[in-house]
Design a protein around this motif. Structure first.
Motif, PDB file in Angstrom:
ATOM      1  N   SER A  43       0.516   2.392 -41.028  1.00  0.00           N
ATOM      2  CA  SER A  43       1.318   3.789 -40.552  1.00  0.00           C
ATOM      3  C   SER A  43       0.481   4.647 -39.610  1.00  0.00           C
ATOM      4  CB  SER A  43       1.735   4.375 -41.603  1.00  0.00           C
ATOM      5  OG  SER A  43       2.569   3.687 -42.731  1.00  0.00           O
ATOM      6  N   PHE A  44      -0.703   4.526 -39.898  1.00  0.00           N
ATOM      7  CA  PHE A  44      -1.674   5.443 -39.082  1.00  0.00           C
ATOM      8  C   PHE A  44      -1.669   4.863 -37.844  1.00  0.00           C
ATOM      9  CE2 PHE A  44      -3.663   7.851 -42.862  1.00  0.00           C
ATOM     10  CZ  PHE A  44      -2.872   8.870 -42.613  1.00  0.00           C
ATOM     11  N   VAL A  45      -1.986   3.670 -37.724  1.00  0.00           N
ATOM     12  CA  VAL A  45      -2.084   2.910 -36.393  1.00  0.00           C
ATOM     13  C   VAL A  45      -0.955   2.845 -35.532  1.00  0.00           C
ATOM     14  CG1 VAL A  45      -2.338   0.492 -35.226  1.00  0.00           C
ATOM     15  CG2 VAL A  45      -3.927   1.299 -37.091  1.00  0.00           C
ATOM     16  N   VAL A  46       0.349   2.780 -36.086  1.00  0.00           N
ATOM     17  CA  VAL A  46       1.529   2.915 -35.395  1.00  0.00           C
ATOM     18  C   VAL A  46       1.713   4.462 -34.838  1.00  0.00           C
ATOM     19  CG1 VAL A  46       4.280   3.367 -35.818  1.00  0.00           C
ATOM     20  CG2 VAL A  46       2.722   1.345 -36.744  1.00  0.00           C
ATOM     21  N   ALA A  47       1.230   5.531 -35.613  1.00  0.00           N
ATOM     22  CA  ALA A  47       1.156   7.043 -35.274  1.00  0.00           C
ATOM     23  C   ALA A  47       0.511   7.085 -34.041  1.00  0.00           C
ATOM     24  CB  ALA A  47       0.561   7.992 -36.313  1.00  0.00           C
TER      25      ALA A  47
END
Length: 93
Positions: A43-47
Motif C-alpha cells: 500500500s505504501f509503495v502504491v502511494a
C-alpha cells in the motif's frame, strides 16, 4: 458525487491506500502478520507511485510535504515492510 467520496483523484487514491493499510492491519490482528505487513508495505509503495503519477493539481491528500520527500519516505517505508515480510524466518508454530 456522494459526499463521502473525496473529490480530488489523489484523495480518492489516498482513501484506497488507507483501506489497504486497514485490511493489512486486520490480517496482523488475526495472526497472519506476514500477509498483513506485506499488504501494508505494498500500500505504501502504491502511494509512492501515485504521488509520482498524479498531477500536482489533483494530488489532494497524497501531498504531505514536497513531492521528493513524499515519494522517498513512502517508497522507503513500503519497501522496508515488503522486505521485512519476506526475510523474517518463520518461527515455531
Amino acid at each position: 458525487m456522494s459526499p463521502l467520496v473525496p473529490r480530488s483523484r489523489g484523495s480518492q487514491i489516498y482513501l484506497a491506500i488507507l483501506v489497504g493499510v486497514v485490511v493489512g492491519l486486520g490480517f496482523v490482528a488475526v495472526g497472519s502478520w506476514r500477509a498483513g505487513i506485506l499488504m501494508v508495505g505494498v500500500s505504501f509503495v502504491v502511494a509512492a507511485l501515485a504521488r509520482v503519477l498524479v498531477p500536482q493539481a489533483h494530488v489532494g491528500m497524497l501531498r504531505v510535504r514536497g513531492k521528493v520527500f513524499d515519494v522517498a519516505w513512502t517508497a522507503t517505508l513500503g519497501g522496508a515492510l515488503v522486505v521485512l515480510s519476506f526475510v523474517v524466518p518463520p518461527g515455531p508454530v
